[in-house]
Every structure is written in structure tokens, then in C-alpha cells.
Design an enzyme around this catalytic site. Structure first.
Site, PDB file in Angstrom:
ATOM      1  N   ASN A 136       0.835  -1.206   0.000  1.00 38.19           N
ATOM      2  CA  ASN A 136       0.000   0.000   0.000  1.00 38.19           C
ATOM      3  C   ASN A 136       0.868   1.254   0.000  1.00 38.19           C
ATOM      4  OD1 ASN A 136      -2.471  -1.573   0.378  1.00 38.19           O
ATOM      5  ND2 ASN A 136      -1.668  -1.973   2.419  1.00 38.19           N
ATOM      6  N   HIS A 166     -13.674  -2.396   7.058  1.00 39.07           N
ATOM      7  CA  HIS A 166     -12.459  -3.069   7.528  1.00 39.07           C
ATOM      8  C   HIS A 166     -12.659  -3.711   8.910  1.00 39.07           C
ATOM      9  CE1 HIS A 166      -8.203  -3.043   9.061  1.00 39.07           C
ATOM     10  NE2 HIS A 166      -7.951  -3.359   7.811  1.00 39.07           N
ATOM     11  N   SER A 177     -10.873  -1.051   1.108  1.00 37.99           N
ATOM     12  CA  SER A 177      -9.521  -1.601   1.051  1.00 37.99           C
ATOM     13  C   SER A 177      -9.370  -2.799   0.125  1.00 37.99           C
ATOM     14  CB  SER A 177      -9.064  -1.971   2.459  1.00 37.99           C
ATOM     15  OG  SER A 177      -9.932  -2.927   3.034  1.00 37.99           O
ATOM     16  N   GLU A 206     -15.846   3.558   5.029  1.00 35.98           N
ATOM     17  CA  GLU A 206     -14.535   3.913   4.476  1.00 35.98           C
ATOM     18  C   GLU A 206     -14.752   4.837   3.288  1.00 35.98           C
ATOM     19  OE1 GLU A 206     -12.169   0.367   3.607  1.00 35.98           O
ATOM     20  OE2 GLU A 206     -13.046  -0.620   5.346  1.00 35.98           O
ATOM     21  N   HIS A 221      -7.093   4.339   2.638  1.00 35.87           N
ATOM     22  CA  HIS A 221      -6.593   4.166   1.262  1.00 35.87           C
ATOM     23  C   HIS A 221      -6.839   5.380   0.383  1.00 35.87           C
ATOM     24  CE1 HIS A 221      -5.496  -0.012   1.878  1.00 35.87           C
ATOM     25  NE2 HIS A 221      -6.558  -0.042   2.668  1.00 35.87           N
ATOM     26  N   LYS A 276       0.333   3.557   5.127  1.00 40.41           N
ATOM     27  CA  LYS A 276       0.113   3.257   3.705  1.00 40.41           C
ATOM     28  C   LYS A 276       0.766   4.343   2.855  1.00 40.41           C
ATOM     29  CE  LYS A 276      -3.328  -0.001   4.950  1.00 40.41           C
ATOM     30  NZ  LYS A 276      -4.599  -0.195   5.637  1.00 40.41           N
ATOM     31  N   ASP A 322     -13.206   6.353   7.514  1.00 42.55           N
ATOM     32  CA  ASP A 322     -11.871   5.750   7.462  1.00 42.55           C
ATOM     33  C   ASP A 322     -11.268   6.034   6.083  1.00 42.55           C
ATOM     34  OD1 ASP A 322      -9.717   3.999   7.077  1.00 42.55           O
ATOM     35  OD2 ASP A 322     -10.624   2.367   8.215  1.00 42.55           O
TER      36      ASP A 322
HETATM   37  C1  LIG Z   1      -4.932  -0.824   6.915  1.00 41.35           C
HETATM   38  C2  LIG Z   1      -6.274  -0.357   7.345  1.00 41.35           C
HETATM   39  C3  LIG Z   1      -6.528  -0.008   8.672  1.00 41.35           C
HETATM   40  C4  LIG Z   1      -5.542  -0.258   9.776  1.00 41.35           C
HETATM   41  O1  LIG Z   1      -4.463   0.613   9.752  1.00 41.35           O
HETATM   42  P1  LIG Z   1      -3.064   0.100  10.339  1.00 41.35           P
HETATM   43  O2  LIG Z   1      -2.297   1.338  10.575  1.00 41.35           O
HETATM   44  O3  LIG Z   1      -2.489  -0.789   9.311  1.00 41.35           O
HETATM   45  O4  LIG Z   1      -3.386  -0.632  11.607  1.00 41.35           O
HETATM   46  C5  LIG Z   1      -7.761   0.520   8.980  1.00 41.35           C
HETATM   47  N1  LIG Z   1      -8.713   0.679   8.035  1.00 41.35           N
HETATM   48  C6  LIG Z   1      -8.502   0.323   6.766  1.00 41.35           C
HETATM   49  C7  LIG Z   1      -9.587   0.520   5.761  1.00 41.35           C
HETATM   50  C8  LIG Z   1      -7.289  -0.222   6.377  1.00 41.35           C
HETATM   51  O5  LIG Z   1      -7.103  -0.619   5.123  1.00 41.35           O
END
Ligand SMILES: *Cc1c(COP(=O)(O)O)cnc(C)c1O
Length: 393
Positions: free
Chosen positions: A49, A135, A185, A181, A213, A247, A210
Site C-alpha cells: 500500500n 475493515h 480496502s 470507508e 486508502h 500506507k 476511514d
Molecule cells: C490498513 C487499514 C486499517 C488499519 O491501519 P493500520 O495502521 O495498518 O493498523 C484501517 N482501516 C482500513 C480501511 C485499512 O485498510
């Protein structure tokens, strides 16, 4: 351990194997840009990512080294004891500025931010409405909450509205929190953000978004930390903006941005924040360096390069849909088929992971291709040629 117990563990693992759901850790022996060495083999990496290639940017390494010299590597205590350094404070100021909120809170991981906040923010008599494809960190937090949880079909505004009406009637005194989100993801598609915000306002609900991405990828030019919220100029309508620094930012850790009152509340209540050693100052420093690049001309060039790569890939795959992100999954369906194609790609020198249950639904297995600004056109062309041969032949 009693043998009945070890047998149970072994039996469960055997069942996973029978369903093609066994997983294994792959040890990366070396990284140079989009090339990784695994088990002595050099592979083109289409699984990370690291959308802008910042994880190996020298500015992040130097920032981390400098902070390690100034503060030591380990933070030695929780944020509320002596784990908050100048790097943490500045990072939070910069996050709040980038997300156009009053304040921000930096957590060890995005998982800790989401699960830690969602588990405590809503109470009995409140309602959480969660997108079906959210997620695991969002699901886990929402499940731990005392609030009533309802899941709406992925991006289904009609069902979301029905649930809002239901929640208003059933819990007239309660608070309703919508959780979704901005970029999903495992599917790479976008939430209908303006429409969700219109609904949230109509029913007086809150929104937790969230942007894991989306940041660095979506957003207004030179302001791509703003994510989809920034792109639509809707940051001020979102109560909780969450994301990760692991990411596109190329570092590690999670954040939650919101009002000063919200952040103050969370630092008294979010147990994953309170009872965990602070993320190391070098990690905060690297995240700051990543954010500074994303906000700069250099970052904008990287984002443009990423989007050129995304468009190039879509054209080469003869896909007509408008891509929403750098996540370009190829749906395969059967777990066994996804594993077989991933293995064949591996043999040809490409690392594309087979994503299976429980990360996605059973029978929804896929190859999750992720692109980076650092991929060359040549590499993308090679991948397209290989996948077409394997999947469509
Ligand atoms: C990767 C991810 C997380 C978690 O983040 P980390 O810092 O890797 O723990 C949360 N939400 C989504 C949508 C993700 O893809």
C-alpha cells in the site's frame, strides 16, 4: 497443553487447509523500490500500500534517524506518561491542519485508532450503522461497543436511510453514528460521500470516515492528505476522520482527527491510546516527513505519476470503469483458483496476493493488485500480459 487442546488447534488448521484458507508468512529479505526479494527470488511487488513510494524515501529515513538521536528509539511509556515528544505534538498539529480539524490524536496503529474509538464512543441506547465491507478494525470496534449495531449493504443509500429512520424511531434519544470507508480496502471503490453526508445531516447522525486508502491518493492537488473528504470540500461535515500513516504516508501509526472536545474526550477514554506504549518518536518523525512530501510539489508529481499508472493499467486491461483508487482487484471467486493464479504469477516473478476469507467474503476471493507511483510502465505491461494469459485463457 492437554492433548485435547492441541488436537483442536491442529484440527482447525487442517479444516482451513481443506478450504484453501491456510496462510503463511512470507519473509521479505530485501526491498529496493518496487522489487522485493522473497525466498531468494526477486519479484515485482504489486501487493503493498506504498502508493507513492514514500516508505523507502530518504527524507523519511533521515527524519527517523534524527529523531532516534534526539529522543531515543523507544517511547518508553504511554502517551499520557512520558511518551509524548515534540515529534508527536507536531505530527498531531500537522494532521489537524491537513484534515482541517481542530485537533488530532496519533495512535500506534490505524487498527488501534478505529477499534479503540468505536468501542467507547457510543453507549447503550445509541446506534452504529456500518457498511458491510468495512475493515475488520471498524467491525471489531463496533462489535465491542454497547450501542446497537446494524450493517447496511455496501454503499446502499436506500438501506442506510431505512436504518436511519428505524434508529430514529426506536432510539429517539440516542445518537446515531454512521461508519464507513472512503476508499474500500479490498474493492478499491469509493463511498458516495456527498450523499452519505446529506443523509447524516437529514437524520442528525454523526459520521466516522476511514480514509486509510484515500489519503495521498485522492484529495485536492497538493492537499492529498485531505482524502476524499478534502476532494469534496466536506471535511467540516465529518465528525471523525480516521486514517493510517502506514500506507501512502510510508511510515506507521494511525490517527483520528476531529474537534478539540472530541480529541480531549478520546484521550480520557480510548483504551488503546491510554494503555499502550506510545509509538516511537522516529515513527512520528517519519510520518511528518511523509506528510510534508505529500503536501509538496514533489508529492503532487508522485500522485500524478500514480494516477498515470492507474489509467495506463486500466487501459491495458481493457477495463472501461473509472478507477477510484490504486487498488485494482481481479475477482476470481474460488479460493483455490485465486491461490493457483497467485502462485503462477509468483512463478513468473510478480507478487500479487490472493485475498481470501475472512478478509473478503467466502467465494469472493481475488487477486488484489495495488499500484504505486514507483512502478514503471514496463513493469505494469508485463503484469497485464501475465494476468491476461492466466485468468482469461
Ligand atoms: C490498513 C487499514 C486499517 C488499519 O491501519 P493500520 O495502521 O495498518 O493498523 C484501517 N482501516 C482500513 C480501511 C485499512 O485498510
Amino acid at each position: 497443553m492437554p492433548s485435547s487442546f492441541t488436537e483442536r488447534l491442529a484440527r482447525e488448521l487442517a479444516e482451513l487447509k481443506a478450504q484453501d484458507l491456510r496462510r503463511q508468512l512470507r519473509c521479505v529479505e530485501k526491498v529496493s523500490g518496487t522489487e522485493i526479494v522473497v525466498d531468494g527470488r526477486t519479484l515485482l511487488n504489486f501487493s503493498s500500500n506504498d502508493y507513492l513510494g514514500l516508505a523507502s524515501h530518504p527524507a523519511l529515513q533521515e527524519a527517523a534517524l534524527r529523531a532516534a538521536r534526539d529522543f531515543g528509539f523507544g517511547a518508553t511509556a504511554s502517551r499520557l506518561i512520558c511518551g509524548t515528544t515534540l515529534e508527536h505534538v507536531r505530527l498531531e498539529e500537522e494532521l489537524a491542519a491537513a484534515k482541517q480539524t481542530e485537533a488530532a490524536l496519533f495512535f500506534s496503529t490505524g487498527y488501534a485508532a478505529s477499534s479503540g474509538v468505536l468501542s467507547i464512543l457510543m453507549d447503550r441506547g445509541d446506534v452504529i450503522l456500518l457498511d458491510k465491507l468495512a475493515h475488520a478494525s471498524l467491525v471489531d470496534g463496533a462489535r465491542q461497543s454497547k450501542a446497537t449495531l446494524r450493517i447496511f449493504r455496501h454503499n446502499d443509500l436506500n438501506q442506510l436511510e431505512e436504518q436511519l429512520q428505524w434508529a430514529r424511531k426506536k432510539f429517539p434519544q440516542g445518537t446515531i453514528l454512521i461508519v464507513t470507508e472512503s476508499i474500500f480496502s479490498m474493492d478499491g471503490d469509493a463511498a458516495p460521500l456527498p450523499e452519505i453526508i446529506a443523509l447524516k445531516e437529514r437524520y442528525g447522525a454523526l459520521l466516522f470516515l476511514d480514509e486509510a486508502h484515500a489519503i495521498g491518493v485522492r484529495g485536492a492537488p497538493m492537499k492529498r492528505m485531505g482524502g476524499l473528504a478534502g476532494e469534496f470540500s466536506l471535511a467540516d461535515k465529518i465528525d471523525l476522520q480516521m486514517g493510517t500513516l502506514g500506507k501512502a504516508v510510508g511510515a506507521a501509526g494511525g490517527y483520528l482527527c476531529g474537534s478539540r472536545l472530541m480529541i480531549d474526550y478520546l484521550l480520557h477514554r480510548a483504551r488503546s491510546f491510554m494503555f499502550s506504549t506510545a509509538p516511537p518518536a522516529p515513527v512520528a518523525a517519519a510520518a511528518r516527513a511523509g506528510i510534508a512530501i505529500i503536501n509538496s510539489e514533489e508529492g503532487e508529481e508522485l500522485a500524478k505519476q500514480l494516477w498515470n499508472n492507474i489509467t495506463f493499467f486500466q487501459k491495458a486491461m481493457r477495463q472501461t470503469s473509472q478507477p477510484s483508487s490504486a487498488i485494482l482487484p481481479l475477482l476470481v471467486g474460488q479460493e483455490k483458483t485465486a491461490l493457483a493464479v497467485a502462485q503462477q504469477l509468483w512463478d513468473l516473478g510478480f507478487y500479487v496476493p490472493a485475498i481470501r476469507y475472512p478478509t473478503v467474503a467466502r467465494g469472493g476471493a481475488r487477486l488484489r493488485i495495488t499500484l504505486s507511483s514507483a512502478h514503471t510502465r514496463d513493469a505494469i505491461e508485463q503484469l497485464v500480459a501475465a494476468t491476461e494469459k492466466l485468468i482469461f485463457s
